[in-house]
Design a protein around this motif. Structure first.
Motif, mmCIF file in Angstrom:
data_model
loop_
_atom_site.group_PDB
_atom_site.id
_atom_site.type_symbol
_atom_site.label_atom_id
_atom_site.label_comp_id
_atom_site.label_asym_id
_atom_site.label_seq_id
_atom_site.Cartn_x
_atom_site.Cartn_y
_atom_site.Cartn_z
ATOM 1 N N GLU A 119 0.825 -1.214 0.000
ATOM 2 C CA GLU A 119 0.000 0.000 0.000
ATOM 3 C C GLU A 119 0.857 1.261 0.000
ATOM 4 O O GLU A 119 0.472 2.274 -0.584
ATOM 5 N N SER A 120 2.024 1.183 0.637
ATOM 6 C CA SER A 120 2.889 2.374 0.658
ATOM 7 C C SER A 120 3.444 2.671 -0.729
ATOM 8 O O SER A 120 3.592 3.838 -1.105
ATOM 9 N N TYR A 121 3.733 1.639 -1.520
ATOM 10 C CA TYR A 121 4.180 1.865 -2.896
ATOM 11 C C TYR A 121 3.061 2.503 -3.718
ATOM 12 O O TYR A 121 3.312 3.404 -4.529
ATOM 13 N N ILE A 122 1.835 2.033 -3.539
ATOM 14 C CA ILE A 122 0.697 2.598 -4.280
ATOM 15 C C ILE A 122 0.505 4.064 -3.904
ATOM 16 O O ILE A 122 0.366 4.930 -4.778
ATOM 17 N N ALA A 123 0.502 4.355 -2.604
ATOM 18 C CA ALA A 123 0.314 5.733 -2.143
ATOM 19 C C ALA A 123 1.463 6.629 -2.602
ATOM 20 O O ALA A 123 1.245 7.785 -3.005
ATOM 21 N N LEU A 124 2.670 6.100 -2.575
ATOM 22 C CA LEU A 124 3.838 6.853 -3.048
ATOM 23 C C LEU A 124 3.681 7.183 -4.530
ATOM 24 O O LEU A 124 3.917 8.316 -4.959
ATOM 25 N N GLY A 125 3.250 6.203 -5.311
ATOM 26 C CA GLY A 125 3.051 6.428 -6.742
ATOM 27 C C GLY A 125 1.973 7.459 -7.017
ATOM 28 O O GLY A 125 2.147 8.339 -7.865
ATOM 29 N N ASP A 126 0.862 7.350 -6.287
ATOM 30 C CA ASP A 126 -0.220 8.324 -6.472
ATOM 31 C C ASP A 126 0.247 9.735 -6.131
ATOM 32 O O ASP A 126 -0.049 10.692 -6.845
ATOM 33 N N ALA A 127 0.974 9.872 -5.030
ATOM 34 C CA ALA A 127 1.469 11.193 -4.617
ATOM 35 C C ALA A 127 2.475 11.737 -5.627
ATOM 36 O O ALA A 127 2.466 12.930 -5.953
ATOM 37 N N LEU A 128 3.316 10.865 -6.147
ATOM 38 C CA LEU A 128 4.313 11.301 -7.124
ATOM 39 C C LEU A 128 3.635 11.749 -8.417
ATOM 40 O O LEU A 128 4.027 12.763 -9.016
ATOM 41 N N ARG A 129 2.609 11.044 -8.832
ATOM 42 C CA ARG A 129 1.892 11.417 -10.059
ATOM 43 C C ARG A 129 1.225 12.786 -9.930
ATOM 44 O O ARG A 129 0.999 13.464 -10.933
ATOM 45 N N ALA A 130 0.910 13.204 -8.716
ATOM 46 C CA ALA A 130 0.248 14.492 -8.504
ATOM 47 C C ALA A 130 1.218 15.676 -8.562
ATOM 48 O O ALA A 130 0.794 16.800 -8.821
ATOM 49 N N VAL A 131 2.492 15.431 -8.359
ATOM 50 C CA VAL A 131 3.465 16.535 -8.285
ATOM 51 C C VAL A 131 3.485 17.380 -9.558
ATOM 52 O O VAL A 131 3.386 18.612 -9.480
ATOM 53 N N PRO A 132 3.591 16.797 -10.745
ATOM 54 C CA PRO A 132 3.651 17.650 -11.940
ATOM 55 C C PRO A 132 2.344 18.384 -12.238
ATOM 56 O O PRO A 132 2.334 19.309 -13.057
ATOM 57 N N ASN A 133 1.257 17.997 -11.589
ATOM 58 C CA ASN A 133 -0.030 18.659 -11.823
ATOM 59 C C ASN A 133 -0.149 19.989 -11.083
ATOM 60 O O ASN A 133 -1.094 20.734 -11.328
ATOM 61 N N ALA A 134 0.783 20.267 -10.196
ATOM 62 C CA ALA A 134 0.736 21.515 -9.429
ATOM 63 C C ALA A 134 0.908 22.703 -10.379
ATOM 64 O O ALA A 134 1.831 22.735 -11.194
ATOM 65 N N SER A 135 0.007 23.653 -10.259
ATOM 66 C CA SER A 135 0.009 24.778 -11.205
ATOM 67 C C SER A 135 0.759 26.006 -10.703
ATOM 68 O O SER A 135 1.100 26.881 -11.481
ATOM 69 N N ASP A 136 1.000 26.087 -9.393
ATOM 70 C CA ASP A 136 1.725 27.245 -8.853
ATOM 71 C C ASP A 136 2.622 26.766 -7.715
ATOM 72 O O ASP A 136 2.609 25.597 -7.332
ATOM 73 N N ASP A 137 3.426 27.686 -7.197
ATOM 74 C CA ASP A 137 4.386 27.311 -6.158
ATOM 75 C C ASP A 137 3.711 26.723 -4.922
ATOM 76 O O ASP A 137 4.185 25.742 -4.357
ATOM 77 N N ALA A 142 2.746 21.920 -1.665
ATOM 78 C CA ALA A 142 1.782 21.014 -1.035
ATOM 79 C C ALA A 142 1.914 19.601 -1.605
ATOM 80 O O ALA A 142 1.861 18.611 -0.856
ATOM 81 N N ALA A 143 2.109 19.483 -2.919
ATOM 82 C CA ALA A 143 2.256 18.172 -3.552
ATOM 83 C C ALA A 143 3.555 17.497 -3.108
ATOM 84 O O ALA A 143 3.564 16.286 -2.824
ATOM 85 N N ILE A 144 4.627 18.264 -3.024
ATOM 86 C CA ILE A 144 5.908 17.710 -2.562
ATOM 87 C C ILE A 144 5.787 17.278 -1.095
ATOM 88 O O ILE A 144 6.287 16.217 -0.703
ATOM 89 N N THR A 145 5.126 18.081 -0.285
ATOM 90 C CA THR A 145 4.935 17.742 1.127
ATOM 91 C C THR A 145 4.121 16.450 1.261
ATOM 92 O O THR A 145 4.451 15.576 2.078
#
Length: 185
Positions: A119-137, A142-145
Motif C-alpha cells: 500500500e505504501s508503494y501505491i500511495a507513493l506512486g499516487d502522490a508522485l503522479r500528482a506533483v507535476p499537476n501543481a500549477s503554482d508554487d 503542497a504536492a511535494i509535502t
C-alpha cells in the motif's frame, strides 16, 4: 670494542624479523561454522523474501534513472514531457505496489507488514503522479509535502520488513533476490 663481532645490516634485519615473528603465535583460521539449518517457517520466509525481493529488484533495474527524472522535472516544471516522465514513474510505483499485494504466499507473521509495504508503494506512486499537476508554487509545495509524507510511510514499511526478516533470523546472500532486505557493511 674491537674484539666484538658485529652483524652485517642484512643479518641484523633478518635476526630482528625472526625475533619479531617468534613473538607471535600464528594459528590457522578455523573454518567458518556450517550455516544453521532453517526451520520450515524460516524456509517459507526465505522463499517469500526472494519472491518479494525479485519484484523490488526488477523495479530498480527498470528505473535506474529515477533521481534524474525527478531532478529534471523540478528544474523545468513547465515541461510537459518531464512532467509525464514523473507521472509514468509514479504509475510504475503504483504498479509495483499492486504487484507486491498480488503475492499470495505470504507468511502469516508478515501479512500486516506486507500489506503496509504494498500500500505504501501505491500511495507513493499516487502522490508522485500528482506533483507535476501543481500549477503554482503553493500547490507544488503542497504536492511535494504530500509526497514526502508518503515516502516516510514507505520507509517505515520497508524498515519494518527488514526488521521482521532479522527477528525471524532469516538472512540473504548477495546473490539472493531477498538481499533487497539486507544492509551491507
Amino acid at each position: 670494542m674491537r674484539g666484538s663481532a658485529r652483524q652485517a645490516p642484512s643479518q641484523q634485519a633478518e635476526s630482528t624479523f625472526e625475533q619479531l615473528m617468534g613473538a607471535f603465535s600464528f594459528t590457522q583460521p578455523s573454518a567458518a561454522p556450517a550455516p544453521k539449518a532453517k526451520s520450515p517457517d524460516q524456509q517459507a520466509i526465505f522463499a517469500y523474501g526472494n519472491v518479494l525481493g525479485s519484484k523490488l529488484q526488477a523495479f530498480a533495474a527498470v528505473n535506474v534513472n529515477m533521481t534524474q527524472t525527478l531532478t529534471d522535472q523540478i528544474n523545468d516544471r513547465t515541461s510537459q514531457s518531464k512532467g509525464n516522465a514523473v507521472r509514468d514513474l509514479g504509475l510504475r510505483y503504483k504498479t509495483l505496489g499492486e504487484g507486491v499485494l498480488s503475492i499470495t504466499d505470504v507468511p502469516t507473521s508478515f501479512e500486516g507488514a506486507h500489506t503496509r509495504l504494498g500500500e505504501s508503494y501505491i500511495a507513493l506512486g499516487d502522490a508522485l503522479r500528482a506533483v507535476p499537476n501543481a500549477s503554482d508554487d503553493k500547490s507544488y509545495i503542497a504536492a511535494i509535502t504530500a509526497y514526502n509524507g508518503k515516502a516516510d510511510a514507505y520507509t517505515n514499511a520497508f524498515v519494518a520488513m527488514v526488521t521482521l526478516f532479522s527477528a525471524n533470523e532469516v538472512s540473504f546472500d548477495e546473490s539472493d533476490a531477498g538481499s533487497a532486505f539486507s544492509f551491507r557493511r
